[in-house]
Write a protein that holds these residues in place. Sequence first.
Motif, short mmCIF file in Angstrom:
data_model
loop_
_atom_site.label_atom_id
_atom_site.label_comp_id
_atom_site.label_asym_id
_atom_site.label_seq_id
_atom_site.Cartn_x
_atom_site.Cartn_y
_atom_site.Cartn_z
N ASN A 78 4.34 -9.24 8.59
CA ASN A 78 3.43 -8.65 9.57
C ASN A 78 2.74 -7.41 9.02
N GLU A 79 3.47 -6.63 8.23
CA GLU A 79 2.84 -5.47 7.58
C GLU A 79 1.70 -5.94 6.67
N MET A 80 2.00 -6.94 5.83
CA MET A 80 0.99 -7.41 4.89
C MET A 80 -0.20 -8.04 5.62
N LYS A 81 0.05 -8.72 6.72
CA LYS A 81 -1.06 -9.25 7.53
C LYS A 81 -1.95 -8.11 8.03
N ASP A 82 -1.32 -6.97 8.29
CA ASP A 82 -2.05 -5.79 8.78
C ASP A 82 -2.62 -4.93 7.65
N GLY A 83 -2.43 -5.35 6.39
CA GLY A 83 -3.07 -4.67 5.28
C GLY A 83 -2.26 -3.58 4.60
N TYR A 84 -0.96 -3.57 4.80
CA TYR A 84 -0.11 -2.59 4.11
C TYR A 84 1.27 -3.18 3.90
N LEU A 85 2.07 -2.52 3.07
CA LEU A 85 3.46 -2.91 2.83
C LEU A 85 4.28 -1.66 2.61
N ILE A 86 5.36 -1.54 3.32
CA ILE A 86 6.30 -0.45 3.09
C ILE A 86 7.33 -0.96 2.08
N VAL A 87 7.33 -0.34 0.91
CA VAL A 87 8.20 -0.76 -0.19
C VAL A 87 9.44 0.12 -0.21
N ASP A 88 10.60 -0.52 -0.20
CA ASP A 88 11.88 0.17 -0.31
C ASP A 88 12.35 -0.03 -1.75
N SER A 89 11.83 0.80 -2.63
CA SER A 89 12.05 0.64 -4.06
C SER A 89 13.41 1.17 -4.49
N GLU A 90 13.92 0.59 -5.58
CA GLU A 90 15.13 1.13 -6.20
C GLU A 90 14.84 2.50 -6.83
N ASP A 91 13.57 2.77 -7.12
CA ASP A 91 13.13 4.05 -7.65
C ASP A 91 12.55 4.85 -6.48
N PRO A 92 13.24 5.89 -6.02
CA PRO A 92 12.77 6.65 -4.85
C PRO A 92 11.34 7.17 -4.98
N SER A 93 10.88 7.42 -6.20
CA SER A 93 9.51 7.92 -6.37
C SER A 93 8.47 6.84 -6.05
N ARG A 94 8.90 5.57 -5.99
CA ARG A 94 7.97 4.48 -5.68
C ARG A 94 8.08 4.00 -4.24
N ALA A 95 9.11 4.42 -3.54
CA ALA A 95 9.29 3.98 -2.15
C ALA A 95 8.17 4.57 -1.30
N GLY A 96 7.66 3.77 -0.39
CA GLY A 96 6.63 4.27 0.52
C GLY A 96 5.68 3.18 0.97
N ARG A 97 4.62 3.62 1.59
CA ARG A 97 3.61 2.71 2.16
C ARG A 97 2.46 2.54 1.17
N TYR A 98 2.09 1.27 0.96
CA TYR A 98 0.98 0.92 0.07
C TYR A 98 -0.01 0.04 0.82
N GLU A 99 -1.26 0.23 0.53
CA GLU A 99 -2.28 -0.64 1.09
C GLU A 99 -2.25 -1.96 0.31
N VAL A 100 -2.50 -3.07 1.01
CA VAL A 100 -2.52 -4.39 0.39
C VAL A 100 -3.91 -4.99 0.55
N ARG A 101 -4.49 -5.40 -0.57
CA ARG A 101 -5.76 -6.15 -0.55
C ARG A 101 -5.46 -7.52 -1.15
N TRP A 102 -5.63 -8.56 -0.34
CA TRP A 102 -5.32 -9.91 -0.79
C TRP A 102 -6.33 -10.39 -1.81
N LEU A 103 -5.83 -11.09 -2.80
CA LEU A 103 -6.67 -11.69 -3.82
C LEU A 103 -7.09 -13.09 -3.40
N THR A 104 -8.22 -13.55 -3.92
CA THR A 104 -8.62 -14.94 -3.69
C THR A 104 -7.63 -15.85 -4.41
N THR A 105 -7.70 -17.13 -4.12
CA THR A 105 -6.80 -18.08 -4.78
C THR A 105 -6.95 -18.01 -6.30
#
Length: 122
Positions: A78-105
């Motif tokens: 549902n996050e990705m459908k809404d254009g973002y993804l909250i990443v729970d990374s193993e590296d705390p510096s990478r954890a957070g919210r990212y915008e998602v832009r879908w690629l064509t096939t």
Amino acid sequence: MALIKRPHPDRSLDRFDRGAGVLSSEHGFEGHVFTARSSFWSPFSPLRLQWWIFYVVVWSDSVWEPVTEDYPPFTAVNEMKDGYLIVDSEDPSRAGRYEVRWLTTEEAIAARTVWSVGDNLM
């Protein structure tokens, strides 16, 4: 006739079948999210399969996060459908919210080739 029926059609999940998106933040391009769609049997719906989405984040420096599963009621999907993804990374510096832009096939196929991501993430 099969005893267990296929999942209900859901066109909104089509983009997750061998899909790919670009992850970005205020710093620009951060990496990709690659997705795969499958189905599973659930005791909550014993006579019908349920959709099952797998995804993996591959950072721009080629570091891969572990493959993650999402299934109804879907959180990351549902996050990705809404254009973002909250990443729970193993590296705390990478954890957070990212915008998602879908690629064509075609772009998704090319990105999977570049990053050596197979069609089946499971």
